[in-house]
Design a protein around this motif. Structure first.
Motif, PDB file in Angstrom:
ATOM      1  N   GLY A 132       0.795  -1.224   0.000  1.00 52.38           N
ATOM      2  CA  GLY A 132       0.000   0.000   0.000  1.00 52.38           C
ATOM      3  C   GLY A 132       0.825   1.270   0.000  1.00 52.38           C
ATOM      4  N   SER A 133       2.129   1.140   0.236  1.00 50.60           N
ATOM      5  CA  SER A 133       2.990   2.325   0.213  1.00 50.60           C
ATOM      6  C   SER A 133       3.350   2.663  -1.226  1.00 50.60           C
ATOM      7  CB  SER A 133       4.253   2.072   1.030  1.00 50.60           C
ATOM      8  OG  SER A 133       4.993   1.002   0.475  1.00 50.60           O
ATOM      9  N   LEU A 134       3.572   3.910  -1.494  1.00 51.44           N
ATOM     10  CA  LEU A 134       3.949   4.364  -2.833  1.00 51.44           C
ATOM     11  C   LEU A 134       4.845   5.586  -2.681  1.00 51.44           C
ATOM     12  CD1 LEU A 134       3.151   3.863  -5.973  1.00 51.44           C
ATOM     13  CD2 LEU A 134       1.812   5.937  -5.670  1.00 51.44           C
ATOM     14  N   GLU A 135       6.045   5.507  -3.238  1.00 59.45           N
ATOM     15  CA  GLU A 135       6.999   6.611  -3.132  1.00 59.45           C
ATOM     16  C   GLU A 135       6.908   7.482  -4.380  1.00 59.45           C
ATOM     17  OE1 GLU A 135      11.778   7.384  -2.315  1.00 59.45           O
ATOM     18  OE2 GLU A 135      11.007   5.349  -2.633  1.00 59.45           O
ATOM     19  N   VAL A 136       6.732   8.781  -4.177  1.00 60.43           N
ATOM     20  CA  VAL A 136       6.673   9.740  -5.283  1.00 60.43           C
ATOM     21  C   VAL A 136       8.060  10.331  -5.471  1.00 60.43           C
ATOM     22  CG1 VAL A 136       5.596  11.843  -6.173  1.00 60.43           C
ATOM     23  CG2 VAL A 136       4.270  10.256  -4.733  1.00 60.43           C
ATOM     24  N   LYS A 137       8.609  10.208  -6.678  1.00 61.54           N
ATOM     25  CA  LYS A 137       9.979  10.639  -6.948  1.00 61.54           C
ATOM     26  C   LYS A 137      10.032  11.679  -8.069  1.00 61.54           C
ATOM     27  CE  LYS A 137      12.420   6.399  -5.564  1.00 61.54           C
ATOM     28  NZ  LYS A 137      13.407   5.374  -6.003  1.00 61.54           N
TER      29      LYS A 137
ATOM     30  N   GLY B  49       0.011  23.346  -6.029  1.00 65.32           N
ATOM     31  CA  GLY B  49      -0.513  23.856  -4.775  1.00 65.32           C
ATOM     32  C   GLY B  49       0.429  23.748  -3.603  1.00 65.32           C
ATOM     33  N   GLY B  50       1.618  23.188  -3.828  1.00 63.58           N
ATOM     34  CA  GLY B  50       2.614  23.123  -2.764  1.00 63.58           C
ATOM     35  C   GLY B  50       2.363  22.056  -1.720  1.00 63.58           C
ATOM     36  N   ASP B  51       1.312  21.222  -1.891  1.00 62.33           N
ATOM     37  CA  ASP B  51       1.015  20.192  -0.899  1.00 62.33           C
ATOM     38  C   ASP B  51       1.407  18.824  -1.446  1.00 62.33           C
ATOM     39  OD1 ASP B  51       0.009  18.513   1.051  1.00 62.33           O
ATOM     40  OD2 ASP B  51      -1.745  19.766   1.429  1.00 62.33           O
ATOM     41  N   GLU B  52       2.641  18.439  -1.193  1.00 60.02           N
ATOM     42  CA  GLU B  52       3.151  17.175  -1.713  1.00 60.02           C
ATOM     43  C   GLU B  52       2.468  15.981  -1.060  1.00 60.02           C
ATOM     44  OE1 GLU B  52       7.495  15.002  -2.451  1.00 60.02           O
ATOM     45  OE2 GLU B  52       7.361  16.990  -1.514  1.00 60.02           O
ATOM     46  N   ASP B  53       2.042  16.123   0.193  1.00 58.91           N
ATOM     47  CA  ASP B  53       1.389  15.017   0.890  1.00 58.91           C
ATOM     48  C   ASP B  53       0.053  14.655   0.248  1.00 58.91           C
ATOM     49  OD1 ASP B  53       3.461  14.792   2.682  1.00 58.91           O
ATOM     50  OD2 ASP B  53       2.515  16.068   4.204  1.00 58.91           O
ATOM     51  N   GLU B  54      -0.735  15.673  -0.113  1.00 58.04           N
ATOM     52  CA  GLU B  54      -2.036  15.406  -0.746  1.00 58.04           C
ATOM     53  C   GLU B  54      -1.849  14.765  -2.107  1.00 58.04           C
ATOM     54  OE1 GLU B  54      -5.221  18.092  -0.935  1.00 58.04           O
ATOM     55  OE2 GLU B  54      -5.015  18.790   1.129  1.00 58.04           O
ATOM     56  N   LEU B  55      -0.820  15.191  -2.838  1.00 56.93           N
ATOM     57  CA  LEU B  55      -0.515  14.567  -4.123  1.00 56.93           C
ATOM     58  C   LEU B  55      -0.189  13.087  -3.929  1.00 56.93           C
ATOM     59  CD1 LEU B  55       0.224  14.515  -7.150  1.00 56.93           C
ATOM     60  CD2 LEU B  55       2.511  15.337  -6.495  1.00 56.93           C
ATOM     61  N   GLY B  56       0.665  12.802  -2.949  1.00 58.24           N
ATOM     62  CA  GLY B  56       1.030  11.411  -2.666  1.00 58.24           C
ATOM     63  C   GLY B  56      -0.169  10.574  -2.253  1.00 58.24           C
ATOM     64  N   ASP B  57      -1.051  11.152  -1.427  1.00 59.71           N
ATOM     65  CA  ASP B  57      -2.251  10.428  -0.999  1.00 59.71           C
ATOM     66  C   ASP B  57      -3.155  10.102  -2.188  1.00 59.71           C
ATOM     67  OD1 ASP B  57      -1.431  10.479   1.615  1.00 59.71           O
ATOM     68  OD2 ASP B  57      -2.643  12.227   2.168  1.00 59.71           O
TER      69      ASP B  57
ATOM     70  N   TYR C 161      -4.684  18.780 -11.336  1.00 61.35           N
ATOM     71  CA  TYR C 161      -4.882  19.562 -10.116  1.00 61.35           C
ATOM     72  C   TYR C 161      -5.792  20.742 -10.420  1.00 61.35           C
ATOM     73  CZ  TYR C 161      -3.777  22.839  -6.311  1.00 61.35           C
ATOM     74  OH  TYR C 161      -3.854  23.729  -5.269  1.00 61.35           O
ATOM     75  N   GLY C 162      -6.861  20.893  -9.636  1.00 59.48           N
ATOM     76  CA  GLY C 162      -7.764  22.031  -9.794  1.00 59.48           C
ATOM     77  C   GLY C 162      -7.271  23.221  -8.991  1.00 59.48           C
ATOM     78  N   THR C 163      -6.889  24.290  -9.683  1.00 59.94           N
ATOM     79  CA  THR C 163      -6.314  25.441  -8.974  1.00 59.94           C
ATOM     80  C   THR C 163      -7.343  26.176  -8.124  1.00 59.94           C
ATOM     81  OG1 THR C 163      -6.672  26.818 -10.937  1.00 59.94           O
ATOM     82  CG2 THR C 163      -4.520  25.754 -10.719  1.00 59.94           C
ATOM     83  N   GLU C 164      -8.626  25.976  -8.405  1.00 54.32           N
ATOM     84  CA  GLU C 164      -9.668  26.659  -7.640  1.00 54.32           C
ATOM     85  C   GLU C 164     -10.062  25.868  -6.395  1.00 54.32           C
ATOM     86  OE1 GLU C 164     -10.888  29.654  -8.144  1.00 54.32           O
ATOM     87  OE2 GLU C 164      -9.604  29.959  -9.915  1.00 54.32           O
ATOM     88  N   ASP C 165     -10.285  24.542  -6.574  1.00 52.26           N
ATOM     89  CA  ASP C 165     -10.744  23.743  -5.433  1.00 52.26           C
ATOM     90  C   ASP C 165      -9.623  22.971  -4.745  1.00 52.26           C
ATOM     91  OD1 ASP C 165     -10.193  21.676  -7.201  1.00 52.26           O
ATOM     92  OD2 ASP C 165     -12.283  21.236  -7.623  1.00 52.26           O
ATOM     93  N   GLY C 166      -8.418  22.936  -5.353  1.00 50.67           N
ATOM     94  CA  GLY C 166      -7.288  22.252  -4.738  1.00 50.67           C
ATOM     95  C   GLY C 166      -7.394  20.742  -4.725  1.00 50.67           C
ATOM     96  N   LYS C 167      -8.210  20.183  -5.620  1.00 50.76           N
ATOM     97  CA  LYS C 167      -8.401  18.727  -5.649  1.00 50.76           C
ATOM     98  C   LYS C 167      -7.561  18.071  -6.739  1.00 50.76           C
ATOM     99  CE  LYS C 167     -13.094  18.749  -3.746  1.00 50.76           C
ATOM    100  NZ  LYS C 167     -14.513  18.355  -3.976  1.00 50.76           N
ATOM    101  N   PHE C 168      -7.138  16.826  -6.467  1.00 52.62           N
ATOM    102  CA  PHE C 168      -6.359  16.049  -7.429  1.00 52.62           C
ATOM    103  C   PHE C 168      -7.232  14.970  -8.059  1.00 52.62           C
ATOM    104  CE2 PHE C 168      -3.139  17.714  -4.560  1.00 52.62           C
ATOM    105  CZ  PHE C 168      -2.126  18.127  -5.435  1.00 52.62           C
ATOM    106  N   THR C 169      -7.107  14.795  -9.367  1.00 46.12           N
ATOM    107  CA  THR C 169      -7.793  13.719 -10.080  1.00 46.12           C
ATOM    108  C   THR C 169      -6.748  12.878 -10.802  1.00 46.12           C
ATOM    109  OG1 THR C 169      -9.756  15.110 -10.443  1.00 46.12           O
ATOM    110  CG2 THR C 169      -9.522  13.139 -11.818  1.00 46.12           C
ATOM    111  N   VAL C 170      -6.736  11.577 -10.507  1.00 43.39           N
ATOM    112  CA  VAL C 170      -5.736  10.672 -11.081  1.00 43.39           C
ATOM    113  C   VAL C 170      -6.435   9.716 -12.043  1.00 43.39           C
ATOM    114  CG1 VAL C 170      -3.905   9.014 -10.596  1.00 43.39           C
ATOM    115  CG2 VAL C 170      -4.438  10.812  -8.927  1.00 43.39           C
ATOM    116  N   LYS C 171      -5.826   9.515 -13.224  1.00 44.18           N
ATOM    117  CA  LYS C 171      -6.370   8.596 -14.215  1.00 44.18           C
ATOM    118  C   LYS C 171      -5.229   7.831 -14.887  1.00 44.18           C
ATOM    119  CE  LYS C 171     -10.490  11.294 -15.535  1.00 44.18           C
ATOM    120  NZ  LYS C 171     -11.205  11.923 -16.689  1.00 44.18           N
ATOM    121  N   ASN C 172      -5.547   6.627 -15.373  1.00 45.76           N
ATOM    122  CA  ASN C 172      -4.595   5.916 -16.217  1.00 45.76           C
ATOM    123  C   ASN C 172      -4.406   6.716 -17.494  1.00 45.76           C
ATOM    124  OD1 ASN C 172      -3.783   3.429 -14.919  1.00 45.76           O
ATOM    125  ND2 ASN C 172      -5.907   2.776 -15.094  1.00 45.76           N
TER     126      ASN C 172
END
Length: 296
Positions: free
Chosen positions: A206-211, A222-230, A279-290
């Motif tokens: 379940g761990s994933l390292e972002v490099k 948005g400067g929040d690396e933790d939210e990106l990783g999550d 990344y949505g610059t207005e709401d600060g949300k991340f959307t991930v897709k294949n």
């Protein structure tokens, strides 16, 4: 007649008490009749509602888990077979449940529990997961064969699912010199049905390292690396469960009209998948897709 009057006169107290008891019995009998009639009316209403396909208590399915809904599709006889597994069948199921089974560069994969399997298939909007119940009703293990320095063991199981009965073939190939082995499963019950089938792959913890991120892309996101990783971990745990690393590809696109920043990451799973992160610059949300090779 005179004798009856005399008896009634002398025992007037007892007669009054008896009449009171009789009156009470009559009242209770009338009340019981009303209750029975009410119960019959309620039962008739329930039967009528059931015939119309409605649930008189409410939506029972809303309280069931996806696994419970899947198991509800099996018959009582099929569920009873689960309690009759022998040790060989139990070991076979343990092999299925302790691994992730991937196909076609990890675009498709299977995960098992002791009573269900989840078929993860690539769709237009990403990976779609379908849960099926299964029962192993028969298991045949063939004698190992050896050729070209490899030992091959084949087991075939008949599995009963909500969509019918199928043969599930498990093939274990071991290099007799190194001891390394590979395992595959195949069945027409799965989305991918071909001779090669699905390959056994160990799931990550379940761990994933972002490099590879630099200050520029961190600021754009948005400067929040933790939210990106999550966001990446949540996506990969469901869609690419064997990935343990997401490496930034070094490119990004900003859409000023939409208010988004999109960038890409390469994963280290066996299929070398890639994902896009928006990344949505207005709401600060991340959307991930294949991304399936986009922006190579």
């Amino acid at each position: 007649m005179e004798l009856l009057k005399l008896i009634l006169k002398e025992h007037r107290g007892l007669v009054v008490a008896a009449l009171a008891v009789l009156a009470m019995v009559a009242v209770l009998s009338m009340a019981r009749c009303a209750m029975v009639q009410g119960e019959r009316t309620m039962e008739a209403q329930k039967e009528e509602i059931t015939e119309q396909g409605e649930d008189p208590v409410g939506d029972g399915d809303a309280e069931l888990s996806e696994t419970d809904k899947a198991l509800a599709k099996l018959t009582d006889d099929q569920r009873a077979k689960m309690d009759e597994y022998d040790s060989q069948t139990t070991e076979f199921i343990a092999e299925l449940t302790s691994n992730v089974w991937t196909a076609r560069n990890d675009s498709y994969f299977l995960t098992f529990t002791g009573v269900t399997f989840t078929d993860h298939a690539k769709g237009e909007d990403g990976t779609e997961a379908t849960i099926h119940p299964y029962v192993v009703s028969d298991l045949i293990t063939h004698a190992p064969t050896t050729a070209d320095g490899k030992s091959t063991e084949v087991a075939e199981a008949v599995i009963e699912t909500d969509e019918g009965s199928f043969v599930l073939k498990h093939t274990l190939v071991t290099d007799t010199e190194t001891g390394k082995s590979t395992a595959k499963i195949s069945s027409s019950a799965f989305t991918v049905f071909e001779a090669d089938g699905y390959t056994r792959t160990a799931a990550s913890d379940g761990s994933l390292e972002v490099k590879g991120l630099n200050g520029g892309i961190k600021s754009m996101l948005g400067g929040d690396e933790d939210e990106l990783g999550d966001a990446l971990r949540d996506f990969c745990s469901l869609n690419v469960p064997t990935a343990t690393e997401a490496k930034w590809r070094g490119i990004a696109e900003r859409d000023w009209n939409e208010g988004t920043v999109t960038t890409w990451f390469d994963l280290n799973n066996s299929g070398k998948s890639s994902v896009s992160v928006t990344y949505g610059t207005e709401d600060g949300k991340f959307t991930v897709k294949n991304s399936y090779g986009s922006q190579q």
